[in-house]
Design a protein around this motif. Structure first.
Motif, PDB file in Angstrom:
ATOM      1  N   LEU A   1      47.442 -22.218  11.292  1.00 59.83           N
ATOM      2  CA  LEU A   1      48.298 -21.326  10.412  1.00 59.83           C
ATOM      3  C   LEU A   1      49.490 -21.986   9.563  1.00 59.83           C
ATOM      4  CD1 LEU A   1      49.397 -18.359   9.820  1.00 59.83           C
ATOM      5  CD2 LEU A   1      51.146 -18.561  11.490  1.00 59.83           C
ATOM      6  N   PHE A   2      49.301 -21.748   8.367  1.00 58.47           N
ATOM      7  CA  PHE A   2      50.356 -22.373   7.399  1.00 58.47           C
ATOM      8  C   PHE A   2      50.660 -21.156   6.287  1.00 58.47           C
ATOM      9  CE2 PHE A   2      46.431 -23.379   5.430  1.00 58.47           C
ATOM     10  CZ  PHE A   2      46.569 -23.177   3.931  1.00 58.47           C
ATOM     11  N   GLU A   3      50.069 -20.026   6.075  1.00 54.68           N
ATOM     12  CA  GLU A   3      50.234 -19.265   4.919  1.00 54.68           C
ATOM     13  C   GLU A   3      51.086 -18.063   5.596  1.00 54.68           C
ATOM     14  OE1 GLU A   3      45.941 -19.438   3.138  1.00 54.68           O
ATOM     15  OE2 GLU A   3      46.144 -19.093   5.097  1.00 54.68           O
ATOM     16  N   ILE A   4      52.069 -17.814   4.727  1.00 52.94           N
ATOM     17  CA  ILE A   4      53.019 -16.718   5.076  1.00 52.94           C
ATOM     18  C   ILE A   4      52.313 -15.494   4.923  1.00 52.94           C
ATOM     19  CG2 ILE A   4      54.933 -15.498   4.202  1.00 52.94           C
ATOM     20  CD1 ILE A   4      55.981 -18.226   3.145  1.00 52.94           C
ATOM     21  N   ASP A   5      51.237 -15.423   4.217  1.00 54.09           N
ATOM     22  CA  ASP A   5      50.624 -13.878   4.334  1.00 54.09           C
ATOM     23  C   ASP A   5      49.747 -13.789   5.479  1.00 54.09           C
ATOM     24  OD1 ASP A   5      48.742 -15.665   3.178  1.00 54.09           O
ATOM     25  OD2 ASP A   5      47.944 -14.242   1.780  1.00 54.09           O
ATOM     26  N   LYS A   6      49.463 -14.542   6.319  1.00 55.73           N
ATOM     27  CA  LYS A   6      48.755 -14.714   7.707  1.00 55.73           C
ATOM     28  C   LYS A   6      49.515 -14.708   8.791  1.00 55.73           C
ATOM     29  CE  LYS A   6      44.560 -16.188   5.366  1.00 55.73           C
ATOM     30  NZ  LYS A   6      43.603 -17.341   5.475  1.00 55.73           N
ATOM     31  N   PHE A   7      50.867 -14.780   8.425  1.00 57.89           N
ATOM     32  CA  PHE A   7      51.881 -14.890   9.698  1.00 57.89           C
ATOM     33  C   PHE A   7      52.226 -13.756  10.097  1.00 57.89           C
ATOM     34  CE2 PHE A   7      55.901 -15.014  11.876  1.00 57.89           C
ATOM     35  CZ  PHE A   7      55.918 -16.380  12.396  1.00 57.89           C
ATOM     36  N   VAL A   8      52.121 -13.531  11.771  1.00 52.03           N
ATOM     37  CA  VAL A   8      52.256 -12.077  12.199  1.00 52.03           C
ATOM     38  C   VAL A   8      53.191 -12.805  13.456  1.00 52.03           C
ATOM     39  CG1 VAL A   8      51.501 -10.340  13.441  1.00 52.03           C
ATOM     40  CG2 VAL A   8      50.090 -11.166  11.885  1.00 52.03           C
ATOM     41  N   TRP A   9      54.529 -11.944  13.561  1.00 53.45           N
ATOM     42  CA  TRP A   9      55.221 -12.253  14.651  1.00 53.45           C
ATOM     43  C   TRP A   9      54.969 -11.864  15.994  1.00 53.45           C
ATOM     44  CZ3 TRP A   9      59.524 -15.620  14.176  1.00 53.45           C
ATOM     45  CH2 TRP A   9      59.916 -15.650  13.028  1.00 53.45           C
ATOM     46  N   THR A  10      54.884 -12.381  17.014  1.00 48.61           N
ATOM     47  CA  THR A  10      54.692 -11.967  18.338  1.00 48.61           C
ATOM     48  C   THR A  10      55.657 -10.819  18.717  1.00 48.61           C
ATOM     49  OG1 THR A  10      54.054 -14.187  19.025  1.00 48.61           O
ATOM     50  CG2 THR A  10      54.429 -12.413  20.763  1.00 48.61           C
ATOM     51  N   ASP A  11      55.289  -9.690  19.212  1.00 47.32           N
ATOM     52  CA  ASP A  11      56.241  -8.590  19.627  1.00 47.32           C
ATOM     53  C   ASP A  11      57.217  -9.101  20.212  1.00 47.32           C
ATOM     54  OD1 ASP A  11      54.207  -6.755  18.831  1.00 47.32           O
ATOM     55  OD2 ASP A  11      53.428  -6.143  20.821  1.00 47.32           O
ATOM     56  N   GLY A  12      58.356  -8.782  19.762  1.00 49.88           N
ATOM     57  CA  GLY A  12      59.955  -9.041  20.296  1.00 49.88           C
ATOM     58  C   GLY A  12      60.179 -10.415  19.973  1.00 49.88           C
ATOM     59  N   ALA A  13      59.500 -11.307  19.070  1.00 47.46           N
ATOM     60  CA  ALA A  13      59.883 -12.475  19.030  1.00 47.46           C
ATOM     61  C   ALA A  13      61.262 -12.736  18.286  1.00 47.46           C
ATOM     62  CB  ALA A  13      58.714 -13.347  18.116  1.00 47.46           C
ATOM     63  N   ILE A  14      61.645 -11.904  17.141  1.00 46.52           N
ATOM     64  CA  ILE A  14      62.888 -12.190  16.437  1.00 46.52           C
ATOM     65  C   ILE A  14      63.970 -11.480  17.487  1.00 46.52           C
ATOM     66  CG2 ILE A  14      64.017 -11.113  14.579  1.00 46.52           C
ATOM     67  CD1 ILE A  14      61.628 -10.841  13.055  1.00 46.52           C
ATOM     68  N   GLU A  15      63.670 -10.517  18.497  1.00 41.28           N
ATOM     69  CA  GLU A  15      64.548 -10.029  19.153  1.00 41.28           C
ATOM     70  C   GLU A  15      64.944 -11.119  20.111  1.00 41.28           C
ATOM     71  OE1 GLU A  15      62.629  -6.631  17.332  1.00 41.28           O
ATOM     72  OE2 GLU A  15      61.825  -8.761  18.421  1.00 41.28           O
ATOM     73  N   ALA A  16      63.856 -12.082  20.676  1.00 40.04           N
ATOM     74  CA  ALA A  16      63.997 -12.999  21.701  1.00 40.04           C
ATOM     75  C   ALA A  16      64.949 -14.187  21.281  1.00 40.04           C
ATOM     76  CB  ALA A  16      62.552 -13.504  21.979  1.00 40.04           C
ATOM     77  N   VAL A  17      64.871 -14.398  19.996  1.00 35.29           N
ATOM     78  CA  VAL A  17      65.405 -15.690  19.284  1.00 35.29           C
ATOM     79  C   VAL A  17      66.999 -15.124  19.215  1.00 35.29           C
ATOM     80  CG1 VAL A  17      65.842 -16.884  17.312  1.00 35.29           C
ATOM     81  CG2 VAL A  17      63.542 -16.596  17.895  1.00 35.29           C
ATOM     82  N   LYS A  18      67.111 -13.892  18.917  1.00 31.49           N
ATOM     83  CA  LYS A  18      68.672 -13.356  18.871  1.00 31.49           C
ATOM     84  C   LYS A  18      69.024 -13.289  20.072  1.00 31.49           C
ATOM     85  CE  LYS A  18      71.425 -10.039  16.413  1.00 31.49           C
ATOM     86  NZ  LYS A  18      72.770 -10.539  16.969  1.00 31.49           N
ATOM     87  N   ALA A  19      68.463 -13.011  21.015  1.00 33.14           N
ATOM     88  CA  ALA A  19      68.892 -12.841  22.605  1.00 33.14           C
ATOM     89  C   ALA A  19      69.451 -14.189  22.926  1.00 33.14           C
ATOM     90  CB  ALA A  19      68.139 -12.140  23.490  1.00 33.14           C
ATOM     91  N   VAL A  20      68.677 -15.365  22.431  1.00 37.81           N
ATOM     92  CA  VAL A  20      68.929 -16.749  22.884  1.00 37.81           C
ATOM     93  C   VAL A  20      70.168 -17.046  22.101  1.00 37.81           C
ATOM     94  CG1 VAL A  20      68.239 -18.961  22.395  1.00 37.81           C
ATOM     95  CG2 VAL A  20      66.723 -17.308  23.399  1.00 37.81           C
ATOM     96  N   ASN A  21      70.339 -16.742  20.787  1.00 34.90           N
ATOM     97  CA  ASN A  21      71.479 -17.034  20.070  1.00 34.90           C
ATOM     98  C   ASN A  21      72.619 -16.273  20.717  1.00 34.90           C
ATOM     99  OD1 ASN A  21      69.670 -16.394  16.984  1.00 34.90           O
ATOM    100  ND2 ASN A  21      69.833 -18.326  18.197  1.00 34.90           N
TER     101      ASN A  21
END
Length: 180
Positions: free
Chosen positions: A33-53
């Motif tokens: 994977l290197f193309e933004i248009d093919k990128f799909v976040w894993t469920d809860g990934a953004i929230e996981a990073v925020k929880a870590v922060n």
């Protein structure tokens, strides 16, 4: 190779860090994977990073990117994708403190990237580089990956490793943060 988001971490109190693998943990693993248009976040990934922060941890990405050595994409493509990921996280109040990647592979077709590297997981080089550059409390830090090579890199760096096998990443991370 690395991309720092904030290298002003010197002289700070030690903080624990989470070392996320990228493909299969933060995003759905689609080979090379290197193309933004093919990128799909894993469920809860953004929230996981925020929880870590929010828990006061460093958030790092450590990812093998042999697609560079294999000639599928360039290092600049990796930087563009990581910059895009950082911008998407920022929209939700989350951040990655540093992205580390290894473009090398012993069987690469691009000669300058065709080599064994101490930075390529299961070797611990990317993790050790981050431990040396940031004031990380290694005793309270861990790796989250989806492959045995991620766990091997964690152990080789003296960290614990947690195998993410799918589902919601925030739900996976939250109890790990509570245990620390």
């Amino acid at each position: 190779m690395f991309r720092n988001q904030d290298s002003s971490a010197n002289n700070q109190v030690l903080r624990p860090g989470i070392f996320f693998d990228r493909d299969g943990v933060l995003n759905v693993d689609s080979e090379y994977l290197f193309e933004i248009d093919k990128f799909v976040w894993t469920d809860g990934a953004i929230e996981a990073v925020k929880a870590v922060n929010d828990a006061g941890y460093f958030a790092f990405v450590v990812t093998n990117q042999s697609g560079v050595a294999r000639g599928f994409y360039e290092e600049t493509d990796v930087h563009v994708l990581h910059d895009w990921m950082a911008s998407q996280l920022a929209l939700r109040g989350a951040r990655i403190d540093a992205f580390e990647y290894c473009p090398f592979h012993p069987h690469g077709v691009i000669e300058r990237y065709r080599c064994a590297s101490a930075r390529r997981k299961p070797q611990p080089g990317m993790i050790l580089d981050l431990l040396n550059r940031f004031p990380v409390d290694a005793a309270r830090s861990f790796v989250v990956g989806d492959k045995p090579s991620d766990m091997d890199a964690a152990h080789a760096a003296g960290l614990s490793g947690h195998l993410f096998q799918g589902g919601n990443l925030r739900d996976f991370i939250t109890p790990l943060l509570a245990n620390e």
